[in-house]
Every structure is written in structure tokens, then in C-alpha cells.
Design an enzyme around this catalytic site. Structure first.
Site, PDB file in Angstrom:
ATOM      1  N   ARG A   1     -33.856  96.413 -77.098  1.00 21.97           N
ATOM      2  CA  ARG A   1     -33.122  97.505 -76.468  1.00 21.97           C
ATOM      3  C   ARG A   1     -32.418  98.336 -77.532  1.00 21.97           C
ATOM      4  O   ARG A   1     -31.771  97.789 -78.435  1.00 21.97           O
ATOM      5  CB  ARG A   1     -32.081  96.972 -75.485  1.00 21.97           C
ATOM      6  CG  ARG A   1     -31.482  98.093 -74.609  1.00 21.97           C
ATOM      7  CD  ARG A   1     -30.367  97.588 -73.732  1.00 21.97           C
ATOM      8  NE  ARG A   1     -30.319  98.341 -72.484  1.00 21.97           N
ATOM      9  CZ  ARG A   1     -29.220  98.505 -71.751  1.00 21.97           C
ATOM     10  NH1 ARG A   1     -28.076  97.965 -72.131  1.00 21.97           N
ATOM     11  NH2 ARG A   1     -29.252  99.182 -70.630  1.00 21.97           N
TER      12      ARG A   1
ATOM     13  N   GLY B   1     -28.976  99.070 -63.189  1.00 21.36           N
ATOM     14  CA  GLY B   1     -27.825  98.211 -63.375  1.00 21.36           C
ATOM     15  C   GLY B   1     -26.952  98.089 -62.147  1.00 21.36           C
ATOM     16  O   GLY B   1     -27.099  97.164 -61.344  1.00 21.36           O
ATOM     17  N   ARG B   2     -26.044  99.029 -61.983  1.00 19.18           N
ATOM     18  CA  ARG B   2     -25.010  98.900 -60.952  1.00 19.18           C
ATOM     19  C   ARG B   2     -25.534  98.685 -59.533  1.00 19.18           C
ATOM     20  O   ARG B   2     -24.947  97.886 -58.790  1.00 19.18           O
ATOM     21  CB  ARG B   2     -24.086 100.118 -61.015  1.00 19.18           C
ATOM     22  CG  ARG B   2     -23.195 100.115 -62.242  1.00 19.18           C
ATOM     23  CD  ARG B   2     -22.522 101.465 -62.457  1.00 19.18           C
ATOM     24  NE  ARG B   2     -23.507 102.500 -62.763  1.00 19.18           N
ATOM     25  CZ  ARG B   2     -23.239 103.795 -62.753  1.00 19.18           C
ATOM     26  NH1 ARG B   2     -22.029 104.207 -62.422  1.00 19.18           N
ATOM     27  NH2 ARG B   2     -24.177 104.670 -63.066  1.00 19.18           N
TER      28      ARG B   2
ATOM     29  N   TYR C   1     -23.103  96.869 -80.707  1.00 18.58           N
ATOM     30  CA  TYR C   1     -23.044  95.496 -81.189  1.00 18.58           C
ATOM     31  C   TYR C   1     -23.712  95.381 -82.559  1.00 18.58           C
ATOM     32  O   TYR C   1     -24.098  96.381 -83.152  1.00 18.58           O
ATOM     33  CB  TYR C   1     -23.629  94.562 -80.135  1.00 18.58           C
ATOM     34  CG  TYR C   1     -22.899  94.683 -78.822  1.00 18.58           C
ATOM     35  CD1 TYR C   1     -21.527  94.438 -78.748  1.00 18.58           C
ATOM     36  CD2 TYR C   1     -23.548  95.099 -77.666  1.00 18.58           C
ATOM     37  CE1 TYR C   1     -20.827  94.584 -77.562  1.00 18.58           C
ATOM     38  CE2 TYR C   1     -22.854  95.260 -76.466  1.00 18.58           C
ATOM     39  CZ  TYR C   1     -21.494  95.006 -76.421  1.00 18.58           C
ATOM     40  OH  TYR C   1     -20.798  95.164 -75.252  1.00 18.58           O
TER      41      TYR C   1
ATOM     42  N   GLN D   1     -31.105  88.472 -72.632  1.00 20.18           N
ATOM     43  CA  GLN D   1     -30.778  89.422 -73.695  1.00 20.18           C
ATOM     44  C   GLN D   1     -29.918  88.730 -74.750  1.00 20.18           C
ATOM     45  O   GLN D   1     -28.850  88.193 -74.435  1.00 20.18           O
ATOM     46  CB  GLN D   1     -30.023  90.626 -73.132  1.00 20.18           C
ATOM     47  CG  GLN D   1     -29.768  91.702 -74.184  1.00 20.18           C
ATOM     48  CD  GLN D   1     -28.859  92.803 -73.679  1.00 20.18           C
ATOM     49  OE1 GLN D   1     -27.681  92.580 -73.446  1.00 20.18           O
ATOM     50  NE2 GLN D   1     -29.405  94.000 -73.512  1.00 20.18           N
TER      51      GLN D   1
END
Length: 363
Positions: free
Chosen positions: A231, A317-318, A184, A104
Site C-alpha cells: 500500500r 473503509g468506513r 509510517y 497489513q
């Protein structure tokens, strides 16, 4: 939790551009802050990604395409030969295990601090994230006001993404994901609150989407659109974002990139959010869904999202932090390892590469 049926949609392969993923339990990008200070990947990262290679696709952590794009401590870069060499070792390790991996590209924009990057942050407008602090080598500090980019600087910023993409392919990675989410720099351009420019990159939804479209187009032309994903996170408040007019913005963006032949669109959003349904009306490629802090650990709910057509694959993810063999555990209906949040960011092997697999537990 019972075992998955052999014909579970989670276990079916999927083609994402040039990438054939063996299953649809993809690994979401996760900042873990284990790179060296100079942005070169560490041996720990090689092992971390090797362990998780059974994910249908590993989407590696946010990685800066330039030094000024660095946000946090000990995040990797992919803008020079040394960093490329480190990523090549990671790519080889994942491929040796039969996996696929993309990196990414995350330019932090205003979500940065000079203590970490050595540079003044840049952004579409000189607006700091309100009330947001950042961890630095010198402790927690307020994020300073970034420098607003001049219009004639934007082609060079596009080239930073192109250069990083070329390094990624030269490293043997299977592609790149362009990070236009989570507060971002590309997300900042999309925002009607963080982007108050008066040139052709600000104002209307089409203008605010323009720079992201230029980045995606340039990267696609450089390495092939079938190796490029993007994304987005419509309306997401990460990093102090305060998007208001985001429906028209994302419809404009997705319409303009839909015909490029991208590998996938990766959306961080709650599955019931009407913006997702709107985006799907203008997107005709594979759609990856990350439910954020909602359904990440609910295997059956994620399976249902694929079965009912909400998404083509899910990114998790987690659970992948503490379960390197997550696909096997979910397939067999096995218990998951508990996640140690205190070890998420920074440190060494503890809470990073020392979580046991099922085969290790049974020994």
C-alpha cells in the site's frame, strides 16, 4: 439506491496473485484498537472479521511486525507464536465463512510513543512529526523525536517484516499487505522531507525507495510474491508528512517492484490525481484503489472507477465499520447502517460487532 445489475463490475471475481476474490468490494485496513495489551488478537476481533468475510478480500488492520513497530494502544502484532495463534483463529473464522483475508504489516516508525510500545521510536531520520500528538494509556501526548536508524541496523528491520510474514502464512492467512503509506516507517523512508539520510538510503528518489524495495523483495522471497501486496499513499499528509518530490519517488518504487509478481498494488489517492495515472504507466499488476475521504460511501462512483479502468478493485473503509454485510446491502440497494464515530477506536463490542445485518433487521 437501486440494486446492482447482475453483471456489475463490483460483483465480478478478481484474481490477486494466489488469492481469488469473489467480488471487488474489498475491505480496507482499519485500526480499531481492540487487541489485548500484549498484541494478541481478541475474541472480539475474531467475530468482527468473521462478520465481514463476504468482502471480496478482507485486508486486516495495521499490525506491528515487532514491538518497536507498535504505534497505538491495543493494536495487534504478528511477531510471536501467541500472536500467530490469535491470527490463526481469525483466519479460520473468515475461511469458514468462505472469505479471504490478508494482514497489513504496519511498522509505525516515528508515529509511536514509549507509553504504548515501551520502546523509543525508530525512523530513517531523527525528525518528529510536527504538531502531532498520540493517545496513550496516560492521555494525549506529544510524539517525541525518534532515533535515527544506523545503516547496519536496516537488515534486521527487513528481517522483522520477513518474520512477521512467515507468522502470517503459518497462521493460515492468505497473504500480507506491506504498509508503505500513511506516515509510517516505510513511507518515512520514501519522503524527501522526513528522510534526510546521507547514506545510500537517502537523497535521490532511487535511494529513498531502496529500503521499501528491499523489504518487499525479501518478503516476496520468503512467502511468495503472489501472497504479497503493498500500500502506498503518494503525497498523503498523514502523520505530519510533508512529501514534495513524490512523483519521481513513487515512479522509482513502482518500477522496481513491478517485475516481482506481487498480488497487487494498493493506492490511497484521489482518482483524478495525476500521480495515479503516472503510476499506472509503470505498474502492470492488479491495482486496488482507496479514495480516502472522497468516494468511500458512493457505491455508484466506485463502480464507475472499475468500469472505466481506473482501478481493478476498490477498497472500502468506513462503510464496512457499520455494515458487516456491505456487499449484500450494496447489491440489493439497501439502506446502510449509520456509523458511530465515537466507537471507532478502543472499547468493546459496541460500535464494533453489534451492527445489525439486513437479515437481523428484517426479523
Amino acid at each position: 439506491m437501486t440494486a446492482l445489475a447482475s453483471d456489475s463490475p463490483l460483483l465480478k471475481p478478481i484474481t490477486l496473485g494466489s488469492i481469488v476474490a469473489a467480488n471487488r468490494i474489498l475491505m480496507a485496513p482499519l485500526t480499531r484498537s481492540r487487541a489485548h495489551d500484549d498484541g494478541t488478537p481478541s475474541d472480539l476481533q475474531v467475530e468482527y472479521y468473521r462478520q465481514r468475510a463476504r468482502a471480496g478480500l478482507v485486508i486486516a488492520e495495521g499490525t506491528q511486525p515487532s514491538q518497536v513497530g507498535k504505534g497505538y494502544t491495543n493494536t495487534p502484532g504478528i511477531h510471536n507464536d501467541a500472536q500467530q495463534a490469535g491470527w490463526a483463529t481469525i483466519a479460520d473464522a473468515v475461511h469458514d465463512e468462505g472469505g479471504k483475508i490478508v494482514v497489513q504489516l504496519m511498522h509505525a516508525g516515528r508515529m509511536s510513543h514509549p507509553d504504548n510500545s515501551g520502546e523509543q521510536a525508530i525512523a530513517p531520520s531523527a525528525i518528529a512529526p510536527e504538531g502531532v500528538q498520540m493517545f496513550t494509556k496516560n492521555g494525549m501526548k506529544d510524539i517525541p523525536v525518534p532515533r535515527a536508524l544506523e545503516t547496519d541496523e536496516l537488515p534486521a528491520l527487513v528481517e522483522d517484516f520477513v518474520n512477521a510474514s512467515r507468522h502470517a502464512i503459518a497462521a493460515g492467512l492468505d497473504g500480507v499487505e506491506i504498509h508503505a503509506a500513511n506516515g509510517y516507517v516505510l513511507h518515512e523512508f520514501l519522503s524527501d522531507s522526513e528522510n534526510v539520510r546521507t547514506d545510500s538510503y537517502g537523497g535521490s528518489a532511487d535511494n529513498r525507495a531502496r529500503f521499501v524495495v528491499e523489504v518487499v523483495t525479501a518478503v516476496s522471497e520468503a512467502i511468495g510474491a503472489d501472497k504479497v501486496g503493498i500500500r502506498i499513499s503518494p503525497g498523503h499528509a498523514a502523520g505530519g508528512m510533508t512529501e514534495k518530490d513524490y512523483v519521481d519517488t513513487y515512479l522509482s518504487l513502482v518500477r522496481q517492484i513491478d517485475g516481482l509478481g506481487l498480488a497487487y498494488l494498493h493506492v490511497l489517492i484521489e482518482p483524478t490525481d495525476p500521480v495515479l495515472a503516472a503510476v499506472k504507466t509503470v505498474w502492470h499488476g492488479p491495482l486496488l484503489l482507496n479514495t480516502g475521504f472522497g468516494l468511500d460511501s458512493d457505491r455508484d462512483a466506485l463502480e464507475g472507477l472499475i468500469a472505466n479502468g481506473t482501478a481493478d478493485a476498490v477498497t472500502v473503509g468506513r462503510p464496512y465499520i457499520s455494515n458487516p454485510d456491505l456487499v449484500e446491502r450494496w447489491t440489493r440497494g439497501a439502506e446502510l447502517n449509520e456509523n458511530d464515530q465515537a466507537t471507532w477506536y478502543g472499547g468493546g463490542a459496541e460500535g464494533y460487532t453489534d451492527y445489525p445485518t439486513l437479515s437481523e433487521v428484517s426479523v
